[in-house]
Enzyme design. Structure first.
Site, PDB file in Angstrom:
ATOM      1  N   GLU A 389      48.957 -25.820 -18.947  1.00 39.89           N
ATOM      2  CA  GLU A 389      48.408 -24.472 -19.041  1.00 39.89           C
ATOM      3  C   GLU A 389      48.973 -23.528 -17.978  1.00 39.89           C
ATOM      4  OE1 GLU A 389      45.976 -26.901 -16.354  1.00 39.89           O
ATOM      5  OE2 GLU A 389      46.525 -27.134 -18.449  1.00 39.89           O
ATOM      6  N   ASP A 431      82.722  -3.552 -18.578  1.00 43.14           N
ATOM      7  CA  ASP A 431      83.659  -2.474 -18.797  1.00 43.14           C
ATOM      8  C   ASP A 431      84.636  -2.424 -17.617  1.00 43.14           C
ATOM      9  OD1 ASP A 431      82.104  -1.499 -16.765  1.00 43.14           O
ATOM     10  OD2 ASP A 431      81.657   0.428 -17.692  1.00 43.14           O
ATOM     11  N   ASP A 745      77.525   1.130 -18.436  1.00 40.77           N
ATOM     12  CA  ASP A 745      76.757   2.256 -17.905  1.00 40.77           C
ATOM     13  C   ASP A 745      76.683   3.459 -18.834  1.00 40.77           C
ATOM     14  OD1 ASP A 745      79.360   3.065 -17.776  1.00 40.77           O
ATOM     15  OD2 ASP A 745      79.378   3.527 -15.638  1.00 40.77           O
ATOM     16  N   ASP A 749      77.633   1.686 -24.320  1.00 39.85           N
ATOM     17  CA  ASP A 749      77.359   0.307 -23.926  1.00 39.85           C
ATOM     18  C   ASP A 749      75.950  -0.141 -24.283  1.00 39.85           C
ATOM     19  OD1 ASP A 749      79.904  -0.021 -22.675  1.00 39.85           O
ATOM     20  OD2 ASP A 749      79.172   1.080 -20.933  1.00 39.85           O
ATOM     21  N   ASN A 813      50.741 -39.979 -18.346  1.00 37.19           N
ATOM     22  CA  ASN A 813      49.285 -39.990 -18.417  1.00 37.19           C
ATOM     23  C   ASN A 813      48.793 -40.407 -19.798  1.00 37.19           C
ATOM     24  OD1 ASN A 813      48.995 -39.215 -15.772  1.00 37.19           O
ATOM     25  ND2 ASN A 813      48.805 -37.023 -16.246  1.00 37.19           N
ATOM     26  N   ASN A 838      44.365 -32.170 -13.134  1.00 37.94           N
ATOM     27  CA  ASN A 838      45.447 -31.385 -13.711  1.00 37.94           C
ATOM     28  C   ASN A 838      45.648 -30.080 -12.952  1.00 37.94           C
ATOM     29  OD1 ASN A 838      47.446 -31.381 -15.746  1.00 37.94           O
ATOM     30  ND2 ASN A 838      46.285 -29.847 -16.899  1.00 37.94           N
ATOM     31  N   ASP A 842      48.880 -28.972 -10.835  1.00 39.07           N
ATOM     32  CA  ASP A 842      49.584 -27.718 -11.113  1.00 39.07           C
ATOM     33  C   ASP A 842      49.689 -26.858  -9.862  1.00 39.07           C
ATOM     34  OD1 ASP A 842      50.112 -28.237 -13.759  1.00 39.07           O
ATOM     35  OD2 ASP A 842      48.249 -27.344 -14.482  1.00 39.07           O
TER      36      ASP A 842
END
Length: 1003
Positions: A389, A431, A745, A749, A813, A838, A842
């Site tokens: 999560e 370019d 630029d 482009d 697990n 968990n 995390d």
């Protein structure tokens, strides 16, 4: 047999969007039928067939069937993009816009005026009203921009988010409020970040409106009258067929075919990115093969008049203009980039694994405990434990850390995904102007007719540029700048020795300009030759009251010269000599140099003062023929040719080193430019880019799809490209499996910037280009990109670390839970304990964005590989299960915990063993080297590890542990726990060495 696959493609129309839905049948029918449905008012449908068998035969064989289906759908998209839409729709495709412009350019002026049913006297108000109703107002439509709620829905609709919400709903139904809150928070953060990024990208098209002003001058006539008059109207009221008056500083109110012109210089930098203005002429008929942006008799909406004047007839307006094709594409949804594809594939892998394993856990637990209700809840908790999560949070934190680090290196990150894509990039398309070059015209050298440097050649050019009173262009600025720096003899140039008597301004028929100077005999004007030879200075050669000094294009200058200055003598300009000089100029042009020739002529003062006069307002719309121009300026004849000056946009000193570094790091640099091939080749040679395989836009246009893809994969320089061709090049490189970066630029482009995996622009770019880009460089320098690539690879490596460690841990697990469910008469761990473990695990990985990577990892680009993650998960995950099972055996046989009444001891012991081993093994998995000896984690990672270990050990002795029904472990258990951790880390290191030897890779 084939997978069912639906592919939706949006045709970029101007007022509507069209979707083609394609299904790949399992039996591979002879032809694919696609339903073409027009969205919006005036719905229509048509069936178009496409030869699938032939397309499938061309699909790369090494790909999966699904990948080959996607490949074929791309071919089908190209097929339908070339098909004409039925006439019932008002919108036209980009291809039709270009065809309309080319058709106008290839007609002579009279024929074109007749085709538009107009004349130089303009339209009547009644005609204009009818055409306005037919073509619509002259504005760039923003109707195609997606609504905010559609962007929000798109950001939400991801399988991972759906799974999290389903689990959150189930958790809420079972009164597990903590899990509900965590899951919902993760979804909100993930959707919020994605929504914000998508909303920003949708604004690019609207920026094009900044190029449109409110008023424009046109010629209109009253009904029944044959005489037109200049009137000023709102630009949105301009219609095709209107005659527009254009003066210096004006923006073109639509796509315009020139009817008359005088000295017209147009700035197309907004479209092409090139700073040098281009010459435009009315008296020319173009060929159909001429590239669109090279048309000399057509000017485009959004470009502007830099100098001169013209009359033009409007070809197209609003959503039928060339610039509208760019706006239409920018309004579309941003294509999925390499990072998004990678994360999606990994998410599907983890979700699929969870969906497959949870039912097995529920069934085994149900048959073992005979309590199906608790088994279902236990299965849900396992699903929660298997679901990473924190994946959106960790990934976005990692990207945000990378963005912050890049900001310190003068890279502003707009789209977080682009940080990782920068590291994965293996092809950089750039370019030429301002990236490889300094983005200004600089004088390179001056020479006589034999290529020898002679001071008097430059002296004359300097005086011409200094005294001319017209609009000074970039060439004049370069000459004056060079003169301010160069010392001729033992003194600097001193133009105060001369005064201006008269001048002839530059025009595009003569392609030259002249000044008449009078020397001041009261001062010593002798300028000694820098070479030290017996060569006379300007004053010693031209000891006459006045001298005509002319500079201009080589060919036109040779037409007015009758002799050549060679050392102290003058020799006749023979036909052979003239051809020799032209050949010399062609060689210099082939080296990417621009040329200016210099000549002089002695004149009597009386002749000088009666010959020249300043330009008049009438000259802006002069209709003189070439012969009349030459007669008007007949004094430019019988001149003495002195030599040439050469100019170029010089390469940056840092470019060569940066390109070498990028290539060493596995990034191939390709130059995509709208400039001439010879100029691009010269610059690329100077900066170390290979020039063996080069191609032009005209050559690419003649290739079929397969040849196009093959050519752009090999070519290093692609010149004279249109914006659409730049887009196709980027898409072809992506089809070839590359992660593509594009640096540009200009508006030209913006299409490629949006299509690239990482679009890169600069702070000085047009607003449209900056909005289409993902990263903005505060300094247009490839060395800044080199630093960005390094940071991107650090970000990518740390992201993969988390995913691989989370996936392998989850797999281990699940394997352990399957064993425990089949063995134990009780749950091996409470659902709330699984969630706590968990979350702590995390959190221990939340510091990974601040971790360092092995130096050798940063030397090459790395792509996302779901297969690699699956292999890592399957190989490394079961290692933790080995020690989970040893812990089960310890609890079962040594401590004799075999009943439900004593399950709390068992669950507490496994909670501690699982948390500590998973937390500490991070240091084994984060590097391919031996941890703590050859490589050590960053300080944030070390501190987080220590904190989580301490918290985990303390929980059983806290109120939280009591709430989660934990008990104090046996004192002797801690000896076994320490031995288990040491054995686990040792086995993990051994397994890592074997894995690297077998698979030749690690993170």
């Amino acid at each position: 047999m084939f997978y069912n696959f639906t592919y939706k493609w949006t045709i970029p129309c101007e007022c509507n969007q069209t979707q083609i839905i394609l299904k790949v049948p399992k039996d591979l029918t002879p032809h694919w039928l696609a339903s073409l449905t027009q969205v919006g008012s005036g719905a229509m449908a048509a069936d178009l067939s496409f030869d699938v068998e032939q397309a499938f035969a061309k699909a790369p064989k090494e790909r999966t069937l699904t990948a080959r289906a996607i490949y074929i759908c791309t071919l089908v998209s190209n097929f339908f993009s070339d098909c004409s839409l039925p006439s019932t729709t008002k919108s036209i495709s980009a291809k039709h816009v270009e065809e309309n412009i080319l058709r106008s350019a290839t007609l002579d002026k009279d024929a074109h005026l007749a085709s538009l049913k107009t004349s130089l006297n303009g339209l009547t108000p009644e005609d204009a009203k009818v055409r306005l109703k037919e073509h619509g107002p002259n504005v760039l439509s923003t109707k195609l921009a997606r609504r905010w709620y559609k962007i929000l829905w798109n950001a939400f609709w991801h399988p991972f988010n759906v799974i999290l919400l389903v689990l959150a709903t189930i958790s809420g139904a079972t009164s597990d409020i903590a899990t509900l809150a965590v899951m919902c928070l993760m979804v909100v953060l993930s959707v919020g970040v994605r929504f914000y990024q998508e909303l920003k990208s949708s604004r690019a098209a609207s920026k094009l409106l900044e190029l449109v002003r409110d008023r424009a001058a046109v010629i209109r006539r009253e009904s029944g009258s044959s005489q037109g008059e200049e009137v000023e109207i709102n630009q949105e009221d301009i219609v095709p067929g209107d005659i527009v008056i254009l003066r210096t500083g004006d923006l073109f109110p639509g796509d315009v075919r020139l009817v008359t012109s005088n000295n017209l210089l147009v700035s197309q930098s907004a479209l092409t990115g090139e700073s040098i203005a281009v010459e435009k002429y009315a008296d020319v008929v173009e060929r159909e093969s001429t590239p669109l942006l090279d048309l000399k008799n057509v000017c485009f909406m959004g470009t502007s008049v830099e100098s001169g004047g013209a009359l033009g007839v409007v070809i197209s307006t609003g959503d039928h203009t060339y610039i509208s094709t760019i706006a239409t594409y920018l309004a579309r949804k941003t294509p999925i980039n390499a990072f998004q594809k990678g994360v999606r594939r990994v998410s599907y892998l983890l979700i699929g694994f969870m969906i497959a394993m949870v039912p097995i856990v529920i069934v085994i637990s149900g048959f073992t405990t005979h309590n199906w209700g608790n088994s279902a809840l236990f299965g849900i908790s396992v699903a929660v434990g298997l679901t990473p999560e924190m994946l959106p949070m960790i990934v976005n934190a990692n990207l945000a850390r990378g963005a912050f680090a890049m900001a310190q290196k003068k890279c502003i990150v707009k789209t977080l995904d682009s940080v990782q894509n920068m590291g994965a990039m293996d092809v950089l398309c750039t370019d030429k102007t301002g990236t490889l070059t300094v983005d200004r015209v600089a004088m390179v050298q001056y020479m006589d007719s034999h290529g020898i440097s002679r001071d008097h050649v430059f002296e004359y050019a300097y005086l011409n540029s200094h005294f001319q009173t017209g609009l000074r262009n970039l060439i004049d600025a370069a000459i004056l700048s060079f003169g301010d720096q160069v010392i001729t003899g033992d003194r600097k140039m001193d133009p105060s020795k001369y005064k201006l008597v008269g001048e002839l301004p530059f025009d595009f028929v003569r392609r030259r300009m002249s000044v008449i100077l009078e020397e001041d005999f009261s001062a010593d004007n002798g300028l000694q030759s820098q070479e030290g030879i017996k060569h006379k200075s300007i004053s010693s050669i031209d000891r006459k009251p006045c001298i005509l000094v002319t500079k201009g294009a080589l060919e036109e200058m040779l037409e007015i010269c009758s002799s050549v200055q060679e050392n102290e003598s003058r020799v006749p300009m023979t036909a052979q000599y003239r051809q020799q000089l032209l050949s010399m100029g062609q060689e210099l042009n082939a080296d990417g140099l621009r040329l200016v020739a210099v000549a002089t002529k002695e004149m009597k003062r009386k002749q000088a003062t009666t010959t020249m006069s300043p330009p008049t307002e009438h000259d802006n719309f002069s209709k003189l023929s070439n012969a009349e121009h030459k007669h008007k300026h007949s004094e430019e004849s019988e001149m003495v040719f002195h030599g040439l000056l050469t100019f170029q946009d010089p390469p940056k000193e840092s470019a060569k080193e940066a390109i070498e570094t990028l290539e060493q790091k596995g990034v191939a640099v390709k130059v995509l430019t709208g400039d001439a091939l010879s100029i691009a080749v010269k610059i690329c040679k100077d900066v170390g880019i290979g020039t063996n395989i080069v191609v032009t836009g005209a050559e690419l246009a003649r290739l079929d799809s397969d040849e196009f893809v093959k050519t752009v994969q090999k070519a290093t320089i692609m010149a004279k490209l249109t914006p659409a061709q730049k887009l196709k090049v980027v898409e072809a490189l992506k089809v070839g499996g590359h992660t593509v970066g594009f640096l540009g630029d200009g508006i030209n482009d913006s299409l490629a910037l949006k299509a690239a995996d990482v679009g890169i622009s600069v702070d000085s770019a047009t607003s449209v280009a900056k909005d289409a880009a993902d990263i903005i460089l505060l300094q247009k320098d490839l060395n800044v990109l080199v630093a960005g690539v390094r940071r991107g690879r650090i970000t990518h490596g740390n992201t993969i670390k988390y995913i691989k460690m989370a996936a392998s841990s989850n797999f281990g697990n699940v394997f352990s839970i399957l064993v425990a469910s089949a063995w134990l008469p009780f749950d091996p761990m409470k659902p709330v304990q699984i969630l706590t473990q968990n979350l702590l695990y995390d959190f221990s990985q939340a510091s990974i964005p601040w971790d360092r990577m092995d130096p050798e990892y940063l030397e090459i680009p790395h792509q996302w590989s779901a297969k690699g993650i699956a292999t890592f998960m399957i190989c490394m995950g079961p290692i933790s299960s080995v020690f989970d099972i040893t812990t089960f055996n310890l609890m079962w046989f040594y401590y004799g915990i075999r009943t439900v009444e004593r399950q709390a001891v068992f669950q507490t012991a496994w909670f501690l063993e699982g948390l500590l081993t998973q937390t500490l093994v991070i240091h084994m998995l984060r590097t391919k080297k031996i941890p703590f000896i050859q490589a050590t984690a960053s300080m944030p990672v070390l501190l987080t590890t220590l904190a989580i270990v301490g918290i985990g050990l303390a929980i059983p002795y806290t109120p939280l542990g009591k709430t989660e029904k934990m008990v104090h472990p046996y004192a002797s258990y801690y000896y076994f726990l320490a031995a288990t951790i040491f054995a686990y880390c040792s086995l993990a290191q051994l397994a890592k060495m074997i894995y690297i030897r077998v698979f030749k890779t690690w993170i």
